[in-house]
Design a protein around this motif. Structure first.
Motif, PDB file in Angstrom:
ATOM      1  N   CYS A  37       0.837  -1.209   0.000  1.00 35.25           N
ATOM      2  CA  CYS A  37       0.000   0.000   0.000  1.00 35.25           C
ATOM      3  C   CYS A  37       0.872   1.258   0.000  1.00 35.25           C
ATOM      4  O   CYS A  37       0.597   2.209  -0.737  1.00 35.25           O
ATOM      5  CB  CYS A  37      -0.950   0.009   1.194  1.00 35.25           C
ATOM      6  SG  CYS A  37      -2.345  -1.118   1.011  1.00 35.25           S
ATOM      7  N   ARG A  38       1.910   1.260   0.820  1.00 36.80           N
ATOM      8  CA  ARG A  38       2.824   2.417   0.840  1.00 36.80           C
ATOM      9  C   ARG A  38       3.501   2.589  -0.524  1.00 36.80           C
ATOM     10  O   ARG A  38       3.656   3.712  -1.021  1.00 36.80           O
ATOM     11  CB  ARG A  38       3.874   2.254   1.936  1.00 36.80           C
ATOM     12  CG  ARG A  38       3.337   2.483   3.335  1.00 36.80           C
ATOM     13  CD  ARG A  38       4.434   2.568   4.380  1.00 36.80           C
ATOM     14  NE  ARG A  38       5.271   1.376   4.459  1.00 36.80           N
ATOM     15  CZ  ARG A  38       4.992   0.304   5.186  1.00 36.80           C
ATOM     16  NH1 ARG A  38       3.903   0.259   5.924  1.00 36.80           N
ATOM     17  NH2 ARG A  38       5.812  -0.738   5.190  1.00 36.80           N
ATOM     18  N   GLU A  41       0.981   3.946  -2.977  1.00 29.52           N
ATOM     19  CA  GLU A  41       0.691   5.355  -2.675  1.00 29.52           C
ATOM     20  C   GLU A  41       1.828   6.259  -3.164  1.00 29.52           C
ATOM     21  O   GLU A  41       1.591   7.405  -3.551  1.00 29.52           O
ATOM     22  CB  GLU A  41       0.466   5.543  -1.176  1.00 29.52           C
ATOM     23  CG  GLU A  41      -0.113   6.893  -0.841  1.00 29.52           C
ATOM     24  CD  GLU A  41      -0.541   7.028   0.605  1.00 29.52           C
ATOM     25  OE1 GLU A  41      -0.852   8.153   0.999  1.00 29.52           O
ATOM     26  OE2 GLU A  41      -0.558   6.021   1.342  1.00 29.52           O
ATOM     27  N   ARG A  45      -0.325   8.604  -5.132  1.00 28.41           N
ATOM     28  CA  ARG A  45      -0.505   9.778  -4.269  1.00 28.41           C
ATOM     29  C   ARG A  45      -1.910   9.878  -3.683  1.00 28.41           C
ATOM     30  O   ARG A  45      -2.389  10.957  -3.379  1.00 28.41           O
ATOM     31  CB  ARG A  45      -0.191  11.088  -5.018  1.00 28.41           C
ATOM     32  CG  ARG A  45       1.163  11.140  -5.643  1.00 28.41           C
ATOM     33  CD  ARG A  45       2.201  11.455  -4.615  1.00 28.41           C
ATOM     34  NE  ARG A  45       3.482  11.677  -5.262  1.00 28.41           N
ATOM     35  CZ  ARG A  45       4.604  11.184  -4.799  1.00 28.41           C
ATOM     36  NH1 ARG A  45       4.623  10.488  -3.702  1.00 28.41           N
ATOM     37  NH2 ARG A  45       5.731  11.408  -5.426  1.00 28.41           N
ATOM     38  N   ASP A  46      -2.573   8.736  -3.543  1.00 24.42           N
ATOM     39  CA  ASP A  46      -3.904   8.690  -2.942  1.00 24.42           C
ATOM     40  C   ASP A  46      -4.030   7.354  -2.218  1.00 24.42           C
ATOM     41  O   ASP A  46      -3.974   6.298  -2.855  1.00 24.42           O
ATOM     42  CB  ASP A  46      -4.986   8.828  -4.019  1.00 24.42           C
ATOM     43  CG  ASP A  46      -6.385   8.652  -3.473  1.00 24.42           C
ATOM     44  OD1 ASP A  46      -6.706   9.271  -2.445  1.00 24.42           O
ATOM     45  OD2 ASP A  46      -7.161   7.874  -4.071  1.00 24.42           O
ATOM     46  N   SER A  47      -4.210   7.406  -0.895  1.00 27.16           N
ATOM     47  CA  SER A  47      -4.186   6.164  -0.110  1.00 27.16           C
ATOM     48  C   SER A  47      -5.344   5.236  -0.451  1.00 27.16           C
ATOM     49  O   SER A  47      -5.172   4.020  -0.503  1.00 27.16           O
ATOM     50  CB  SER A  47      -4.171   6.478   1.391  1.00 27.16           C
ATOM     51  OG  SER A  47      -5.325   7.181   1.761  1.00 27.16           O
ATOM     52  N   ALA A  50      -4.598   3.637  -3.719  1.00 34.16           N
ATOM     53  CA  ALA A  50      -3.472   2.720  -3.528  1.00 34.16           C
ATOM     54  C   ALA A  50      -3.954   1.409  -2.926  1.00 34.16           C
ATOM     55  O   ALA A  50      -3.556   0.329  -3.369  1.00 34.16           O
ATOM     56  CB  ALA A  50      -2.418   3.368  -2.628  1.00 34.16           C
ATOM     57  N   SER A  86      -0.482   0.279 -10.571  1.00 36.77           N
ATOM     58  CA  SER A  86      -0.475   1.700 -10.186  1.00 36.77           C
ATOM     59  C   SER A  86      -0.300   2.574 -11.421  1.00 36.77           C
ATOM     60  O   SER A  86      -1.003   3.578 -11.589  1.00 36.77           O
ATOM     61  CB  SER A  86       0.644   1.987  -9.182  1.00 36.77           C
ATOM     62  OG  SER A  86       0.433   1.304  -7.977  1.00 36.77           O
TER      63      SER A  86
END
Length: 181
Positions: A37-38, A41, A45-47, A50, A86
């Motif tokens: 997830c990190r 992101e 740039r959006d949790s 992500a 992503s």
């Protein structure tokens, strides 16, 4: 036993199915979910998006593990899959999100009157009403109810990929109709 060897054993248990599939999948999920997830992101740039990307990767693994071949590192495979998804997400969502109700604010410039804004909103509403049923339902859930693709998929009992395809179809159709009008 190295981490990679252990991960490969988990992968094999998932691919083979049977009684240990759920436990192996849960362990692989717990082990890599937060770092993936990190990582997503970092790209997106959006949790929330992500997390959706990572969940899509895990869903794909759950559904297709028997067909997927991991010859090297499971960890590397997961990170590569998340990076690719992503980048696909970024490509597919180049245009920023605008709630359906705020379209009038976008079309109303400083010199335009309220009447012109209302006419534009009527054109948009008419174009939305002409969408095929499923496209319209997905589009309205996304724009009016502000649901994520994953939430729409869950509520409509369809895949996230289907939701994305329906949104693309709806936006393409709306652009075409509004360009004529």
């Amino acid at each position: 036993m190295s981490k990679n060897e252990y991960d490969l054993q988990l992968w094999l248990r998932i691919a083979e199915g049977g009684g240990g599939k759920i436990a192996a999948f849960q362990e692989l999920f717990d082990r890599y979910y937060a770092p993936l997830c990190r990582f997503a992101e970092f790209w997106i740039r959006d949790s929330t998006s992500a997390e959706e990307v990572v969940l899509d990767v895990y869903t794909h693994i759950w559904q297709h593990a028997a067909k997927l071949r991991v010859t090297g590192s499971v960890r590397a495979y997961l990170f590569r899959a998340v990076r690719n998804r992503s980048l696909n997400h970024i490509r597919d969502n180049r245009f920023s999100y605008v709630p359906f109700e705020e379209l009038g604010d976008i079309f109303a410039g400083p010199g335009e009157s309220q009447i012109e804004t209302e006419e534009m909103l009527e054109l948009v509403a008419e174009a939305v009403s002409q969408l095929p049923d499923r496209c319209r339902e997905v589009f309205l859930k996304s724009r009016s109810e502000e649901l994520s693709n994953a939430e729409i998929a869950l509520r409509m009992e369809i895949s996230v990929n289907t939701v994305e395809a329906q949104m693309k179809k709806a936006l393409r159709y709306l652009r075409k109709l509004l360009a004529k009008g």
